[in-house]
Write a protein that holds these residues in place. Structure first.
Motif, PDB file in Angstrom:
ATOM      1  N   GLN A 197      -6.634   3.636   9.513  1.00 19.40           N
ATOM      2  CA  GLN A 197      -6.644   4.865   8.743  1.00 19.40           C
ATOM      3  C   GLN A 197      -6.165   4.570   7.313  1.00 19.40           C
ATOM      4  OE1 GLN A 197      -4.191   7.948  10.365  1.00 19.40           O
ATOM      5  NE2 GLN A 197      -4.696   9.397   8.734  1.00 19.40           N
ATOM      6  N   VAL A 198      -6.943   4.984   6.360  1.00 15.10           N
ATOM      7  CA  VAL A 198      -6.618   4.754   4.962  1.00 15.10           C
ATOM      8  C   VAL A 198      -5.646   5.824   4.461  1.00 15.10           C
ATOM      9  CG1 VAL A 198      -7.532   4.656   2.614  1.00 15.10           C
ATOM     10  CG2 VAL A 198      -8.835   3.652   4.504  1.00 15.10           C
ATOM     11  N   GLN A 199      -4.582   5.367   3.815  1.00 14.20           N
ATOM     12  CA  GLN A 199      -3.646   6.294   3.179  1.00 14.20           C
ATOM     13  C   GLN A 199      -3.364   5.830   1.759  1.00 14.20           C
ATOM     14  OE1 GLN A 199      -0.170   6.703   5.814  1.00 14.20           O
ATOM     15  NE2 GLN A 199      -0.832   8.804   6.172  1.00 14.20           N
ATOM     16  N   LEU A 200      -3.414   6.747   0.831  1.00  7.55           N
ATOM     17  CA  LEU A 200      -3.066   6.502  -0.557  1.00  7.55           C
ATOM     18  C   LEU A 200      -1.906   7.423  -0.894  1.00  7.55           C
ATOM     19  CD1 LEU A 200      -6.682   6.522  -2.092  1.00  7.55           C
ATOM     20  CD2 LEU A 200      -5.376   4.544  -1.303  1.00  7.55           C
ATOM     21  N   VAL A 201      -0.783   6.854  -1.304  1.00  4.25           N
ATOM     22  CA  VAL A 201       0.410   7.643  -1.574  1.00  4.25           C
ATOM     23  C   VAL A 201       0.845   7.424  -3.019  1.00  4.25           C
ATOM     24  CG1 VAL A 201       2.792   8.113  -0.939  1.00  4.25           C
ATOM     25  CG2 VAL A 201       1.125   7.488   0.831  1.00  4.25           C
ATOM     26  N   GLU A 202       0.806   8.504  -3.798  1.00  5.93           N
ATOM     27  CA  GLU A 202       1.186   8.427  -5.209  1.00  5.93           C
ATOM     28  C   GLU A 202       2.668   8.683  -5.394  1.00  5.93           C
ATOM     29  OE1 GLU A 202      -2.904  10.598  -5.059  1.00  5.93           O
ATOM     30  OE2 GLU A 202      -0.994  10.643  -3.987  1.00  5.93           O
ATOM     31  N   LEU A 216       2.814   5.858 -13.049  1.00  8.17           N
ATOM     32  CA  LEU A 216       2.416   6.297 -11.726  1.00  8.17           C
ATOM     33  C   LEU A 216       2.064   5.086 -10.868  1.00  8.17           C
ATOM     34  CD1 LEU A 216       0.081   9.324 -12.560  1.00  8.17           C
ATOM     35  CD2 LEU A 216       2.577   9.249 -12.390  1.00  8.17           C
ATOM     36  N   SER A 217       2.390   5.187  -9.588  1.00  9.48           N
ATOM     37  CA  SER A 217       2.035   4.140  -8.638  1.00  9.48           C
ATOM     38  C   SER A 217       1.305   4.742  -7.461  1.00  9.48           C
ATOM     39  CB  SER A 217       3.294   3.417  -8.147  1.00  9.48           C
ATOM     40  OG  SER A 217       3.928   2.722  -9.196  1.00  9.48           O
ATOM     41  N   CYS A 218       0.419   3.965  -6.892  1.00 11.25           N
ATOM     42  CA  CYS A 218      -0.328   4.369  -5.700  1.00 11.25           C
ATOM     43  C   CYS A 218      -0.222   3.234  -4.692  1.00 11.25           C
ATOM     44  CB  CYS A 218      -1.771   4.653  -6.049  1.00 11.25           C
ATOM     45  SG  CYS A 218      -2.843   4.941  -4.619  1.00 11.25           S
ATOM     46  N   THR A 219       0.444   3.498  -3.587  1.00 18.72           N
ATOM     47  CA  THR A 219       0.572   2.508  -2.529  1.00 18.72           C
ATOM     48  C   THR A 219      -0.503   2.762  -1.490  1.00 18.72           C
ATOM     49  OG1 THR A 219       2.961   2.355  -2.881  1.00 18.72           O
ATOM     50  CG2 THR A 219       2.095   1.534  -0.799  1.00 18.72           C
ATOM     51  N   ALA A 220      -1.286   1.726  -1.228  1.00 15.52           N
ATOM     52  CA  ALA A 220      -2.396   1.864  -0.288  1.00 15.52           C
ATOM     53  C   ALA A 220      -2.063   1.198   1.036  1.00 15.52           C
ATOM     54  CB  ALA A 220      -3.649   1.231  -0.871  1.00 15.52           C
ATOM     55  N   SER A 221      -2.379   1.877   2.115  1.00 13.89           N
ATOM     56  CA  SER A 221      -2.262   1.284   3.445  1.00 13.89           C
ATOM     57  C   SER A 221      -3.594   1.451   4.159  1.00 13.89           C
ATOM     58  CB  SER A 221      -1.133   1.940   4.243  1.00 13.89           C
ATOM     59  OG  SER A 221      -1.356   3.329   4.379  1.00 13.89           O
ATOM     60  N   GLY A 222      -3.923   0.449   4.950  1.00 20.21           N
ATOM     61  CA  GLY A 222      -5.213   0.481   5.631  1.00 20.21           C
ATOM     62  C   GLY A 222      -6.383   0.245   4.693  1.00 20.21           C
ATOM     63  N   TYR A 223      -6.086  -0.266   3.511  1.00 19.35           N
ATOM     64  CA  TYR A 223      -7.129  -0.451   2.499  1.00 19.35           C
ATOM     65  C   TYR A 223      -6.697  -1.556   1.548  1.00 19.35           C
ATOM     66  CZ  TYR A 223     -10.571   0.818  -1.072  1.00 19.35           C
ATOM     67  OH  TYR A 223     -11.621   0.802  -1.966  1.00 19.35           O
ATOM     68  N   ASP A 224      -7.585  -2.510   1.295  1.00 22.78           N
ATOM     69  CA  ASP A 224      -7.312  -3.602   0.377  1.00 22.78           C
ATOM     70  C   ASP A 224      -7.761  -3.178  -1.019  1.00 22.78           C
ATOM     71  OD1 ASP A 224      -8.453  -7.098   0.155  1.00 22.78           O
ATOM     72  OD2 ASP A 224      -7.112  -5.910  -1.102  1.00 22.78           O
ATOM     73  N   ILE A 225      -6.804  -2.991  -1.944  1.00 23.29           N
ATOM     74  CA  ILE A 225      -7.153  -2.459  -3.267  1.00 23.29           C
ATOM     75  C   ILE A 225      -8.027  -3.431  -4.049  1.00 23.29           C
ATOM     76  CG2 ILE A 225      -5.034  -1.104  -3.345  1.00 23.29           C
ATOM     77  CD1 ILE A 225      -4.033  -3.055  -5.514  1.00 23.29           C
ATOM     78  N   ASN A 226      -8.028  -4.684  -3.654  1.00 22.15           N
ATOM     79  CA  ASN A 226      -8.822  -5.666  -4.380  1.00 22.15           C
ATOM     80  C   ASN A 226     -10.256  -5.755  -3.865  1.00 22.15           C
ATOM     81  OD1 ASN A 226      -9.009  -7.682  -6.433  1.00 22.15           O
ATOM     82  ND2 ASN A 226      -8.953  -9.247  -4.843  1.00 22.15           N
ATOM     83  N   SER A 227     -10.565  -4.956  -2.874  1.00 19.89           N
ATOM     84  CA  SER A 227     -11.884  -5.038  -2.265  1.00 19.89           C
ATOM     85  C   SER A 227     -12.920  -4.163  -2.936  1.00 19.89           C
ATOM     86  CB  SER A 227     -11.804  -4.645  -0.787  1.00 19.89           C
ATOM     87  OG  SER A 227     -11.469  -3.273  -0.667  1.00 19.89           O
ATOM     88  N   ASP A 228     -12.448  -3.299  -3.836  1.00 17.36           N
ATOM     89  CA  ASP A 228     -13.364  -2.256  -4.283  1.00 17.36           C
ATOM     90  C   ASP A 228     -12.861  -1.681  -5.600  1.00 17.36           C
ATOM     91  OD1 ASP A 228     -15.001   0.281  -2.227  1.00 17.36           O
ATOM     92  OD2 ASP A 228     -15.415  -0.426  -4.257  1.00 17.36           O
ATOM     93  N   CYS A 229     -13.449  -0.609  -6.018  1.00 18.35           N
ATOM     94  CA  CYS A 229     -13.032   0.108  -7.219  1.00 18.35           C
ATOM     95  C   CYS A 229     -12.001   1.163  -6.842  1.00 18.35           C
ATOM     96  CB  CYS A 229     -14.255   0.759  -7.850  1.00 18.35           C
ATOM     97  SG  CYS A 229     -13.912   1.945  -9.156  1.00 18.35           S
TER      98      CYS A 229
END
Length: 123
Positions: free
Chosen positions: A1-6, A20-33
């Protein structure tokens, strides 16, 4: 499950800065835009900045030269450094990911959205 938390929003005076920061879980930020959109009360959502896995960045005209988008692949964190803030930057800021195409001009292109963090700039 993808979660983006600002995080990192707050209240500042005009001319101030926020990061601002966005922590991603369940998602590789380097994989996409990924990117940032914002929405002010009574207004439509508008793109702020995007960055793709090649480091290509694009900004909405009103924030060029003031905002910088970046990503920390090791920490899986997307950031937005905002300098020279203006009252018109007041809005809820959303972290977004996984678009059909990497652009600041189309909010519907992005599949994943965070809950948002509020930025308020006083004059």
């Amino acid at each position: 499950q993808v979660q983006l938390v600002e995080s990192g929003g707050g209240s500042v005076e005009a001319g101030g800065s926020l990061r601002l920061s966005c922590t991603a879980s369940g998602y590789d930020i380097n994989s996409d835009c990924m990117g940032w959109f914002r929405q002010a009360p009574g207004k439509e959502r508008e793109g702020v900045a995007v960055i793709n896995r090649d480091g290509y960045t694009s900004y909405e005209n009103s924030v060029k030269g003031r905002f910088t988008i970046s990503q920390d692949n090791a920490q899986n964190i997307l950031s937005l450094q905002m300098n020279g803030l203006k009252p018109e930057d007041t809005a809820m800021y959303f972290c977004v990911a996984h678009p059909r195409f990497c652009t600041v001009h189309e909010s519907s292109a992005f599949a994943y959205w965070g809950q948002g963090t509020q930025v308020t700039v006083s004059s």
